[in-house]
Scaffold this motif. Structure first.
Motif, mmCIF file in Angstrom:
data_model
loop_
_atom_site.group_PDB
_atom_site.id
_atom_site.type_symbol
_atom_site.label_atom_id
_atom_site.label_comp_id
_atom_site.label_asym_id
_atom_site.label_seq_id
_atom_site.Cartn_x
_atom_site.Cartn_y
_atom_site.Cartn_z
ATOM 1 N N SER A 184 71.823 27.792 -63.498
ATOM 2 C CA SER A 184 71.727 27.287 -62.118
ATOM 3 C C SER A 184 71.338 28.400 -61.153
ATOM 4 C CB SER A 184 73.066 26.665 -61.715
ATOM 5 O OG SER A 184 73.038 26.196 -60.392
ATOM 6 N N GLU A 208 66.375 22.757 -64.061
ATOM 7 C CA GLU A 208 66.149 21.658 -65.022
ATOM 8 C C GLU A 208 66.893 21.929 -66.317
ATOM 9 O OE1 GLU A 208 62.127 20.270 -65.538
ATOM 10 O OE2 GLU A 208 61.579 20.954 -63.543
ATOM 11 N N VAL A 221 70.577 21.153 -65.867
ATOM 12 C CA VAL A 221 70.878 19.719 -65.942
ATOM 13 C C VAL A 221 70.900 19.259 -67.401
ATOM 14 C CG1 VAL A 221 70.039 17.417 -65.353
ATOM 15 C CG2 VAL A 221 69.988 19.227 -63.631
ATOM 16 N N VAL A 263 76.220 22.112 -61.873
ATOM 17 C CA VAL A 263 75.139 21.133 -62.064
ATOM 18 C C VAL A 263 74.750 20.482 -60.742
ATOM 19 C CG1 VAL A 263 76.554 19.081 -62.597
ATOM 20 C CG2 VAL A 263 74.286 19.353 -63.631
ATOM 21 N N SER A 281 72.385 22.718 -59.058
ATOM 22 C CA SER A 281 71.047 22.572 -59.643
ATOM 23 C C SER A 281 70.342 21.345 -59.069
ATOM 24 C CB SER A 281 71.140 22.464 -61.166
ATOM 25 O OG SER A 281 71.600 23.674 -61.719
ATOM 26 N N CYS A 282 71.105 20.279 -58.873
ATOM 27 C CA CYS A 282 70.544 19.088 -58.231
ATOM 28 C C CYS A 282 70.100 19.419 -56.799
ATOM 29 C CB CYS A 282 71.568 17.951 -58.199
ATOM 30 S SG CYS A 282 71.959 17.269 -59.820
#
Length: 700
Positions: A386, A392, A395, A416, A419-420
């Protein structure tokens, strides 16, 4: 003869061969049937750690007394084999042997270590039945048992049953309130203990109390405790000094911690060295941490797992740090600690901070080679993916975690969701939000802060505020900081600063991230004076020393306002040597204000600092383009080519029906690229038309 055998037993302590010979001699001479001799042999088998031999002797004893039973019970509780000790205690009761205060206190110690409250209740009832609750040794053991089981109210009641509590009784009770972090009661008890003539404060009193003093707000109290230690002449007690080093470091005074450390001279033990290294690491004084570690090596101090995890946490992204970190990795391998999970986790965390792509590969290789992975191992890799922009992959890794039935905790959700945020994938973020709710993590401060960040970056600031409202009453510094930053990035600087004021009013703990967020808000809203006042008040008012990121935010603030000369003066007056982050920010300000000469100087300095970073070359090239200095631009391009520096292309992406589409400059890989470019042309023409309309309306 019995005295002779006893002396033989004592002389053969820690020597199983001699002890066995003495045992054989006792059997041969028929003295083994004597309870005194058997108990002596039994005792020294137990003290030597040979419980199997001891139990064999115990089983073969024709006559046992309470000393025989107590010796075996004590042996098993010392080895944390509570079930065996409990069975022996039950057998002792059935045999008719006298269960005394020693029996109760030793078994209670084992119950306290195992935190078996159910057995503790049973034994407490037997203590009351036998009339031993007033006995100072048994009573102290009951207090300790309840305290370690975090039943401090019960511990306090048991304490009051002791007719004349001694230092052990008081220390057990104080330690219990320390364990549940009840600072007020712990220090009230300490004051009461001082007024009791039968008890004297010692290392068992001060060491636990000092563990509570782990925040800058307790600095003055730490000094008062230190003064009391000096007054009682306990300043050379190593346990207290070790706790003092940690306490001062946690309270923000590394200089005081170092003073205590230096005052110990040759009395320092491994814990002392580790505490000082940890203190330096916590305050990002990495050079001091490295030097102290090297001094340990030169002094031939035996290092342990905690030493390596502490010093490894000081290794960050600098070139010297990377060299030192890799050297530490070699030492870890040499010491045979590479399969120790905590050390390997620290190495993974170190490598993910290094800027090169190879470092992340090294971290993944370490992770794959680790035989006993724990939750920290998995989370470290997820966080690394991350943080290094491999969102990607992060995730996908999160999906892999769930498919492997590995426990997913708040750190995994937080990583996560970040990361989004980077991918701006709102729909995927909402799905993970739903999973967090299902897993009961939606109110965790780290998960909430990541949700705030995700919704802010996806442009849904209202949803971010709703998440914030769920935890704002819990005084979560992380959530407040993220919300302030979210509003700042949306250009709502006034709202950000209003939240900052609310933090102060509600006594929410401020940290360096709070001020970075608030300064960013001032920068994005053009509140120059407010931002400078905030920077200047950090140390004198809020007791937080400005870091490099705060100066970078202030330089950005002045640069956006066109005050390049003031930004330059600020950099020159900094107590810290400006790093690349500050200089890059200043370079961007110079470009925006057209200060070409100043920009060239800064750029040359940056090219010396980071010759492989494309940022400075690209910005310098764009500046020359703006000024139509084509020869200079060509020179920069040539320099990039000679040094093998390539511009990292910028990417844009959009999420449509839960699928992310990524694009870079002049990208034609998408199957609908012709329609996309036609739409871009139409939008460009429409924007130009709107701009012309605005100009004509204002008579331009």
């Amino acid at each position: 003869m019995k005295a002779f055998l006893a002396s033989l037993v004592e002389s053969s302590f820690y020597s199983i061969q001699k002890l066995s010979s003495t045992h054989c001699c006792a059997i041969k001479r028929a003295y083994i049937s004597d309870v005194y001799v058997s108990n002596r042999i039994l005792d020294f088998y137990v003290k030597s750690g040979f419980l199997g031999h001891a139990h064999k002797v115990f089983d073969e004893m024709p006559h046992r007394d309470s000393v025989s039973w107590n010796t075996m019970i004590s042996g098993y509780t010392s080895c944390e084999k509570l079930e065996n000790a409990w069975c022996l205690f039950t057998g002792m009761q059935k045999s008719g042997s006298n269960v005394d205060g020693y029996s109760f206190s030793r078994l209670l110690k084992g119950i306290a270590s195992a935190k078996r409250l159910d057995l503790g209740h049973q034994l407490h009832s037997l203590v009351v039945k036998g009339g031993y609750e007033g006995n100072v040794y048994v009573g102290s053991a009951i207090v300790d048992m309840y305290a370690k089981c975090e039943r401090v109210e019960d511990a306090f009641e048991a304490f009051q049953e002791i007719s004349e509590p001694n230092s052990v009784s008081w220390n057990a009770l104080i330690a219990g309130f320390v364990q549940v972090r009840d600072i007020e009661t712990a220090f009230w008890l300490f004051g009461s203990m001082e007024m009791n003539a039968a008890a004297r404060a010692d290392d068992g009193t001060f060491a636990p109390l000092l563990t509570l003093l782990d925040d800058p707000m307790f600095y003055d109290l730490s000094k008062q405790v230190h003064a009391k230690v000096l007054k009682l002449g306990l300043d050379q007690e190593i346990t207290i000094c070790n706790a003092m080093v940690s306490s001062y470091a946690d309270c923000g005074s590394v200089s005081d911690a170092k003073r205590v450390f230096d005052g110990l001279d040759a009395k320092k033990d491994l814990i002392t060295w580790n505490a000082m290294i940890a203190g330096f690491s916590k305050h990002e004084l990495k050079e001091s941490a490295f030097e102290l570690f090297i001094e340990m090596q030169r002094s031939l101090i035996e290092t342990d797992v905690y030493t390596y995890t502490s010093v490894l946490s000081s290794c960050s992204s600098g070139e010297k740090d990377q060299i030192f970190g890799k050297s530490l990795h070699c030492l870890v391998v040499k010491k045979g600690l590479e399969q120790v999970t905590s050390v390997s986790n620290a190495l993974v965390s170190m490598y993910i901070q290094f800027p090169s792509g190879a470092a992340m590969r090294d971290a993944l290789a370490l992770f794959e080679s680790l035989e006993c992975k724990d939750l920290v191992s998995w989370n470290s890799i997820l966080t690394g993916l991350s943080q290094t922009g491999l969102s990607e992959d992060a995730v996908k890794f999160f999906s892999c975690l769930r498919s492997l039935n590995v426990e997913v905790d708040d750190y995994a959700f937080s990583a996560v969701l970040r990361s989004c945020s980077d991918l701006a994938t709102l729909e995927l973020g909402q799905q993970i939000h739903g999973l967090a709710i299902k897993s009961s993590f939606e109110l965790n401060e780290f998960v909430t802060s990541s949700l705030i960040l995700m919704y802010s970056k996806c442009g849904v600031i209202e949803h971010a505020r709703k998440c914030f409202e769920q935890v704002s009453s819990k005084r979560s510094t992380v959530a407040w900081n993220t919300m302030i930053l979210g509003y700042a990035q949306h250009g709502l600087g006034e709202v950000s600063l209003d939240l900052f004021s609310q933090m102060c009013d509600q006594n929410v703990k401020l940290d360096h991230v709070t001020f970075t967020a608030a300064l960013t808000a001032c920068s994005h809203t053009g509140l120059v004076q407010e931002g400078l006042d905030l920077l200047n008040s950090m140390e004198p008012v809020y007791k937080i020393q400005p870091r490099m990121e705060h100066y970078a935010a202030a330089v950005d603030l002045l640069g956006r306002a066109g005050l390049v000369n003031k930004a330059k003066d600020l950099i020159e007056s900094m107590p810290l040597k400006p790093d690349s982050m500050v200089l890059k920010t200043f370079l961007g300000a110079c470009r925006a204000c057209g200060e070409m000469e100043m920009a060239a100087q800064v750029a040359n300095h940056l090219l010396e600092m980071e010759p492989e970073d494309h940022f400075t070359y690209v910005l310098l090239s764009h500046m020359y383009s703006d000024l139509k200095k084509w020869e200079e631009k060509a020179s920069v391009k040539k320099m990039m080519k000679e040094r093998g520096v390539k511009k990292v292309p910028g990417w844009s992406w959009i999420e449509v029906r839960n699928k992310v589409y990524a694009f870079n400059a002049e990208d034609r890989s998408h199957p609908l690229c012709r329609e996309i470019y036609l739409m871009i042309e139409d939008l460009t023409l429409e924007m130009q038309w709107l701009d012309d309309q605005d100009s004509s309306n204002y008579g331009v």
